[in-house]
Design a protein around this motif. Structure first.
Motif: not given
Lengths: 225, 308
Positions: B52, B62-63, B197-198, B200-201, B230, B233-235, B237
């Motif tokens: 991760t 990432t996303t 990583s992002g 999910r969001d 995303a 919420e995700d650092s 992305t």
């Protein structure tokens, strides 16, 4: 004890050349030329699926006449060489000259060392980039390589077609005019070749990376009319 | 020229292997040790944390998100690469044309991922040129699955690559999406998919807005929203970056082929999205005025990635 007959090397080469020439002369001809839109390759080929003209790389095309299985093998080898080179280095590093040299070496090798020479004549064309001119490399069955400035004719009756084409098309002309001249040169004064018996491949800049297109029958007859 | 029997056929991967220059990804199905992989750091090999946060010195993409629309698929990806907890690059690209009618997006270790994309692109074009016809969309997805499978030893050392493949199936006349797992499992997604990583969001955002037969415009809007949420919420992305003019890559694949949206259009879509999000917030404040304090802030705190 039997001794093998002595055959002079000159005779061996002459026999092989004659053999290859005979094979090539049986096939129909092909004209490759430069128009103002790019590289144009026209072949007489009644088959829709067994192509004489093909794509090698982004700006490189291949054409062959003679024995289909032999030049198709060369075509695949060319695609492999180009793709491997482009993958290992960069797409810009793939060029026609290096490929043409490779073909020349291979054909020369086969001609001198194998029992049977390849009955093919091939062409490697490249669409110039950044003001560099287009290139046409003609490689003969014995590995002779020539760099043609404007056009090249491959296959049976090449000399006659060459003269006819040179008369019709004396400088770099529009795409349509060049296509018509090439078809007229292939056909000769006595006959006409229908669009269904022609295979036309072009290398042309249309803003995309890959520049090769094979024109379909409808487009060819539209351009010829 | 290859001897009969040793001919790699239309496969570029086999050709590279036959020539002796096999890369890790090209080594599908063999357990050979990858020559350039560094010795596993103590505790890093195969542990969840290495998957991760990544290994030091390795950039991670990432996303990425893809969703089916009425006429094809929309694929999008942010532009950030991270190394641990720092930003390694602000402008890398994760969405690529695989060929004329398909796209491949990547998440995970950026180096092997981009190498995999290059190999995949070459493989598809090589097949097309040698065979004279293109692979089916499913055939392409299977090819990519083999490459992901070949990367398994590297994935176990923390260099995981998770691609997403989407394209227009010319035979079935529809857009299709394929997701992959680390072991080379290939799964068809019927509606949408997001990973990284992002992921999910992004996936949740798409899920809330998705319905069958979504038009291309709406699908693009949803993809842009998904990446925004995303990034929110995700650092790891990245969001839209108007200061540098860096915007996520959004591509559409339909019957006419792969088309990447120009940055200006993506920028406009983010402006529209932010406008509607702001409107939504304000409307909520009007209907539910803060009960406790009349001095509740009326202006949302400024965000660094908000376009001016």
């Amino acid at each position: 004890m039997t001794m093998p007959f002595y055959v002079a090397p000159e005779q061996v080469m002459k026999d092989r050349a004659e053999y290859a020439q005979k094979g090539i002369a049986r096939g129909r001809a092909l004209v490759a030329t430069i128009s103002d839109a790019g590289v144009l390759i026209v072949a007489e080929n009644p088959s829709r699926t067994l192509h004489k003209i093909s794509e090698i790389y982004d700006r490189v095309a291949f054409a062959g006449v003679g024995k289909y299985n032999e030049f198709d093998q060369l075509r695949v080898a060319g695609v492999r060489h180009a793709d491997t080179k482009g993958f290992a280095y960069s797409r810009e590093d793939v060029d026609a000259r290096s490929l043409a040299n490779l073909y020349a070496q291979y054909l020369g090798q086969v001609f001198t060392h194998e029992m049977k020479p390849l009955e093919v004549e091939i062409l490697v064309a490249e669409l110039g980039v950044d003001g560099k001119s287009d290139q046409l490399y003609h490689i003969a069955y014995e590995g002779t390589i020539t760099d043609e400035p404007r056009f090249v004719v491959l296959g049976g009756d090449a000399e006659t077609i060459k003269n006819r084409f040179a008369e019709l098309d004396q400088s770099i002309q529009s795409f349509e005019f060049t296509l018509k001249s090439a078809v007229a040169a292939l056909a000769g004064p006595e006959r006409t070749v229908p669009a269904t018996d022609l295979e036309v491949g072009i290398l042309e800049d249309r803003g995309s990376r890959r520049t090769f297109t094979r024109l379909d029958d409808a487009r060819v007859s539209e351009l010829l009319s | 020229m290859f001897p009969v029997g040793g001919d790699p056929g239309p496969s570029f991967v086999d050709l590279v292997r036959a020539a002796g220059g096999a890369s890790g990804i090209a080594e599908a199905g063999t357990a050979a040790r990858i020559p350039w992989s560094p010795p596993a750091a103590p505790g890093a090999g195969g542990s969840d944390s290495s998957m991760t946060t990544g290994r030091p010195g390795v950039w991670h993409g990432t996303t990425i998100v893809a969703l089916r629309s009425l006429g094809g698929v929309v694929v999008a990806g942010d532009r950030r690469a991270t190394e641990g907890h720092t930003i390694a690059h602000r402008g890398i690209e994760k969405v690529f044309p695989a060929d004329r009618h398909s796209a491949v997006a990547i998440a995970g270790a950026a180096g092997p991922a981009i190498e995999m994309v290059r190999l995949f692109q070459t493989q598809l074009e090589h097949y097309e040129k040698v065979e004279g016809s293109t692979l089916s969309l499913e055939g392409k997805a299977n090819q990519l699955a083999q490459m992901v499978r070949g990367n398994l030893p590297m994935a176990m050392e923390g260099l995981a690559v998770l691609p997403l493949f989407a394209g227009y199936d010319l035979r079935r006349r529809t857009g299709r999406i394929f997701s992959f797992d680390l072991a080379g499992g290939r799964y068809e997604e019927l509606e949408y998919y997001a990973t990284g990583s992002g992921g999910r969001d992004a996936k949740t955002t798409v899920k809330l807005g998705y319905r069958d037969g979504l038009g291309t415009e709406k699908a693009i809007e949803l993809a842009v929203n998904a990446l925004y949420q995303a990034a929110d919420e995700d650092s790891a992305t990245g969001g839209p970056d108007p200061l540098r003019g860096i915007y996520p890559v959004v591509a559409v694949v339909d019957e006419s082929g792969y088309r990447r949206l120009p940055d200006t259009e993506v920028a406009d879509r983010f402006v529209t999205l932010l406008g509607s999000l702001a409107q939504h917030r304000n409307a909520a404040e009007v209907t539910n005025p803060p009960a406790t304090s009349a001095n509740a802030p009326q202006i949302a705190p400024e965000r660094e990635d908000e376009p001016s």
